[in-house]
Motif scaffolding. Structure first.
Motif, short mmCIF file in Angstrom:
data_model
loop_
_atom_site.label_atom_id
_atom_site.label_comp_id
_atom_site.label_asym_id
_atom_site.label_seq_id
_atom_site.Cartn_x
_atom_site.Cartn_y
_atom_site.Cartn_z
N TRP A 1 39.62 71.26 118.21
CA TRP A 1 41.00 71.39 117.75
C TRP A 1 41.15 71.53 116.24
CZ3 TRP A 1 42.59 67.31 114.72
CH2 TRP A 1 41.93 66.10 114.88
N MET A 2 40.23 71.04 115.44
CA MET A 2 40.38 71.13 113.98
C MET A 2 40.36 72.58 113.46
SD MET A 2 41.13 68.47 112.28
CE MET A 2 40.65 68.84 110.59
N PRO A 3 39.49 73.45 113.95
CA PRO A 3 39.51 74.83 113.42
C PRO A 3 40.85 75.53 113.65
CG PRO A 3 37.47 74.43 114.61
CD PRO A 3 38.36 73.24 114.86
N VAL A 4 41.49 75.26 114.76
CA VAL A 4 42.77 75.90 115.06
C VAL A 4 43.86 75.35 114.14
CG1 VAL A 4 44.53 76.26 116.83
CG2 VAL A 4 42.12 76.30 117.45
N ILE A 5 43.87 74.05 113.95
CA ILE A 5 44.91 73.42 113.15
C ILE A 5 44.78 73.77 111.67
CG2 ILE A 5 45.78 71.18 112.35
CD1 ILE A 5 45.19 70.12 115.13
N THR A 6 43.58 73.83 111.15
CA THR A 6 43.37 74.03 109.72
C THR A 6 43.20 75.49 109.32
OG1 THR A 6 41.00 73.69 109.95
CG2 THR A 6 42.34 71.75 109.44
#
Length: 123
Positions: free
Chosen positions: A98-103
């Motif tokens: 989920w971090m790559p999508v959010i950032t």
């Protein structure tokens, strides 16, 4: 179309994580669930034709509204992490998803969704 698919996958992941947290804690997170669902609807809804003609001030106001919603979700996630080590472990263990999508910035997000589309065609 691929960007909508990535958004849908992100919100499915968030809902799945919330279900796991609820099962681990034996409590229902009604407020967090409703905020995730509302944010998911907001992100995935198709703007009307009139909304596409927004000026810079209106766009800034809309971005402020979305930012406030994200701040609420961030605060709830932070408090859940602080109060429950299992939540922290669960989020840490799935951060690579989920971090790559959010950032991601716009260009990275487009590349991300394009690679998802390529993966689907290869299947």
């Amino acid at each position: 179309m691929a960007e909508g698919k990535a958004d849908e996958q992100l919100f499915q992941l968030l809902s799945g994580l919330l279900l796991q947290v609820e099962s681990l804690t034996n409590t229902q997170e009604v407020e967090l669930r409703s905020k995730i669902e509302a944010l998911g609807l907001e992100v995935t809804k198709v703007p009307s034709k009139s909304a596409q003609l927004l000026n810079d001030v209106e766009i800034a106001k809309e971005l402020d509204k979305l930012s406030a919603k994200l701040d609420d979700v961030d605060e709830m996630i932070s408090s859940a992490i602080a109060s429950d080590p299992q939540v922290k472990s669960l989020l840490s263990g799935t951060a690579d998803v989920w971090m790559p999508v959010i950032t991601a910035n716009t260009e990275e997000r487009l590349n991300f969704t394009a690679s998802l589309a390529d993966d689907e065609r290869a299947s």
